[in-house]
Design a protein around this motif. Structure first.
Motif, PDB file in Angstrom:
ATOM      1  N   GLY A  21      26.725 -14.142  55.060  1.00 17.64           N
ATOM      2  CA  GLY A  21      26.347 -13.605  56.359  1.00 17.64           C
ATOM      3  C   GLY A  21      25.625 -14.626  57.214  1.00 17.64           C
ATOM      4  O   GLY A  21      25.855 -14.725  58.429  1.00 17.64           O
ATOM      5  N   LEU A  22      24.742 -15.415  56.599  1.00 14.86           N
ATOM      6  CA  LEU A  22      24.020 -16.456  57.339  1.00 14.86           C
ATOM      7  C   LEU A  22      24.977 -17.539  57.830  1.00 14.86           C
ATOM      8  O   LEU A  22      24.875 -18.005  58.973  1.00 14.86           O
ATOM      9  CB  LEU A  22      22.943 -17.084  56.454  1.00 14.86           C
ATOM     10  N   VAL A  23      25.901 -17.943  56.975  1.00 11.03           N
ATOM     11  CA  VAL A  23      26.880 -18.952  57.374  1.00 11.03           C
ATOM     12  C   VAL A  23      27.763 -18.410  58.498  1.00 11.03           C
ATOM     13  O   VAL A  23      28.041 -19.105  59.485  1.00 11.03           O
ATOM     14  CB  VAL A  23      27.747 -19.382  56.169  1.00 11.03           C
ATOM     15  N   GLY A  24      28.182 -17.155  58.371  1.00 14.19           N
ATOM     16  CA  GLY A  24      28.983 -16.537  59.428  1.00 14.19           C
ATOM     17  C   GLY A  24      28.228 -16.461  60.739  1.00 14.19           C
ATOM     18  O   GLY A  24      28.800 -16.710  61.816  1.00 14.19           O
ATOM     19  N   LEU A  25      26.951 -16.133  60.657  1.00 12.03           N
ATOM     20  CA  LEU A  25      26.116 -16.084  61.864  1.00 12.03           C
ATOM     21  C   LEU A  25      26.016 -17.461  62.503  1.00 12.03           C
ATOM     22  O   LEU A  25      26.060 -17.595  63.734  1.00 12.03           O
ATOM     23  CB  LEU A  25      24.721 -15.567  61.494  1.00 12.03           C
ATOM     24  N   ALA A  26      25.904 -18.492  61.677  1.00 15.86           N
ATOM     25  CA  ALA A  26      25.857 -19.863  62.189  1.00 15.86           C
ATOM     26  C   ALA A  26      27.155 -20.221  62.902  1.00 15.86           C
ATOM     27  O   ALA A  26      27.144 -20.853  63.973  1.00 15.86           O
ATOM     28  CB  ALA A  26      25.592 -20.837  61.046  1.00 15.86           C
ATOM     29  N   VAL A  27      28.290 -19.817  62.318  1.00 17.92           N
ATOM     30  CA  VAL A  27      29.595 -20.093  62.932  1.00 17.92           C
ATOM     31  C   VAL A  27      29.713 -19.396  64.286  1.00 17.92           C
ATOM     32  O   VAL A  27      30.110 -20.006  65.288  1.00 17.92           O
ATOM     33  CB  VAL A  27      30.740 -19.649  62.000  1.00 17.92           C
ATOM     34  N   LEU A  28      29.369 -18.124  64.332  1.00 20.24           N
ATOM     35  CA  LEU A  28      29.441 -17.372  65.584  1.00 20.24           C
ATOM     36  C   LEU A  28      28.493 -17.954  66.637  1.00 20.24           C
ATOM     37  O   LEU A  28      28.815 -17.970  67.830  1.00 20.24           O
ATOM     38  CB  LEU A  28      29.122 -15.898  65.332  1.00 20.24           C
ATOM     39  N   THR A  29      27.338 -18.433  66.193  1.00 21.48           N
ATOM     40  CA  THR A  29      26.392 -19.059  67.120  1.00 21.48           C
ATOM     41  C   THR A  29      26.977 -20.334  67.710  1.00 21.48           C
ATOM     42  O   THR A  29      26.841 -20.594  68.919  1.00 21.48           O
ATOM     43  CB  THR A  29      25.063 -19.374  66.402  1.00 21.48           C
TER      44      THR A  29
END
Length: 414
Positions: free
Chosen positions: A61-69
């Protein structure tokens, strides 16, 4: 439409972040995440076995959030490539990529964009797919030859250098396989990691192979991800009126890079295709009595992501059948984790079936299994996209042969 897609993907990402908070206390989630970050990431390291479901999902989830950011900061409009990059990166965040080790490679690509005096957004896909070499960041530290601090610093510098070199290598790799290997960065990363590993071995440095896997999560993961994929299908139907007509058109595409289904067919049919692929491949793993491990779920999420960039049922199933036939005839067990991953990730050769037909797709899948089982030694497990590396080699060999047999001109126009 594109903002709605951002919203749907964000909801999926939120699920990954919320589930750990539901099943465990925050302190245990943090402990699991720390264990993941400290673990050697070399293939195959199942983060669910290392940090528990809570740690692995929270990391994803954190990695996905970083990608979306990164997408938002660069003001990118959602398309098939961005969807594929997001789901691939998140999928591999269950085995090999974490919120710490992805950044040096991304930084290297960013520095390359500065060197070329171009916007980083032109290289965002290479940066994200390039995190296939994330294990290089910490792997040296586990040898403890030069001291941990120095080894980690050296690993970071190497990863940054790799990121800087990846854009031109990725472009050239595409020319080699002519767009018939969807995991193009797997070939580029594999070639880079092979050179790097050969130099390590020349200095007497080698890495021990790993196989850390979780078990016993089939029921939970089937319920969770089936619900997610069904939700994708429902969302697609709610946003598409000509489903049958458009899906027929989509199924007639070869899938050759870059077949952007989001731009070509729209949001609705793309999410339907993604959801269908996810369900079919979960069912496949269950039918052969395989385990839905972190790597297996990561592979399925990658397939789902590429449901927006080249994969559909018509061009993936022949390749899958080829991998099954190869496994039955050869020495490997069909439901072993290595063969499950080869079967799932082997669908990166879907464009061969789409271009040349189902029979040639079966042949591609048949050879892919044998090739991929011999590739990890070359790069020492540093390239997470091992199947992409193998798929690139298979495509380089088979595509010119198939095109000659069928008298097809498949030259890629750059």
């Amino acid at each position: 439409m594109r903002n709605k897609s951002y919203f749907v993907i964000s909801i999926f990402n939120l699920v990954l972040l919320v589930i750990p908070l539901i099943i465990e206390k925050p302190i245990k989630i943090i402990k699991g995440l720390v264990d993941i970050i400290k673990e050697s990431d070399i293939l195959i390291t199942d983060y669910i076995a290392v940090g528990g479901i809570e740690g692995a999902f929270f990391n994803a989830g954190l990695v996905g959030l970083a990608v979306l950011t990164l997408y938002r900061i660069n003001r990118l409009q959602i398309n098939g490539g961005l969807i594929a990059a997001y789901f691939t990166t998140v999928g591999f965040s269950l085995f090999g990529k974490n919120i710490v080790n992805i950044w040096p490679t991304i930084l290297g690509v960013f520095l390359y964009s500065l060197y070329q005096r171009e916007s980083f957004k032109n290289y965002i896909l290479i940066a994200l797919f390039g995190t296939t070499l994330s294990p290089a960041v910490v792997q040296l530290a586990f040898l403890n030859i030069l001291g941990k601090a120095f080894s980690i610093s050296l690993g970071i510098l190497i990863a940054v250098f790799i990121g800087f070199c990846l854009p031109p290598l990725a472009k050239f790799s595409l020319k080699l396989h002519q767009g018939y290997c969807l995991y193009n960065m797997g070939l580029a990363g594999g070639l880079m990691a092979t050179m790097m590993m050969s130099k390590f071995r020349a200095f007497g440095i080698d890495f021990e192979r790993k196989l850390i896997l979780s078990t016993g999560n089939n029921f939970k993961f089937t319920l969770l991800f089936s619900a997610i994929f069904i939700a994708f299908i429902i969302y697609g139907f709610l946003n598409e009126r000509k489903v049958i007509e458009k899906y027929k058109l989509l199924s007639k595409t070869t899938g050759r890079l870059y077949s952007d289904y989001f731009n070509d067919f729209g949001e609705g049919i793309t999410f339907i295709n993604m959801g269908m692929l996810g369900l079919i491949f979960i069912i496949y793993v269950l039918l052969i009595r395989g385990e839905l491990t972190g790597p297996a779920i990561g592979a399925i999420l990658t397939i789902v992501g590429f449901g927006a960039l080249g994969k559909h049922l018509v061009n993936t199933l022949p390749v899958l059948l080829g991998t099954v036939i190869s496994s039955v005839l050869n020495i490997w067990e069909l439901n072993s984790q290595s063969i499950i991953l080869a079967s799932l990730f082997g669908t990166n050769l879907a464009p061969i079936a789409g271009e040349f037909g189902w029979f040639f797709g079966i042949i591609a899948g048949f050879f892919h299994v044998s090739v991929v089982m011999n590739m990890s030694y070359l790069h020492g497990g540093l390239n997470l996209y091992n199947n992409g590396f193998a798929g690139g080699i298979v495509a380089i060999v088979l595509v010119p042969i198939f095109s000659a047999i069928l008298r097809k001109n498949v030259e890629y126009k750059y």
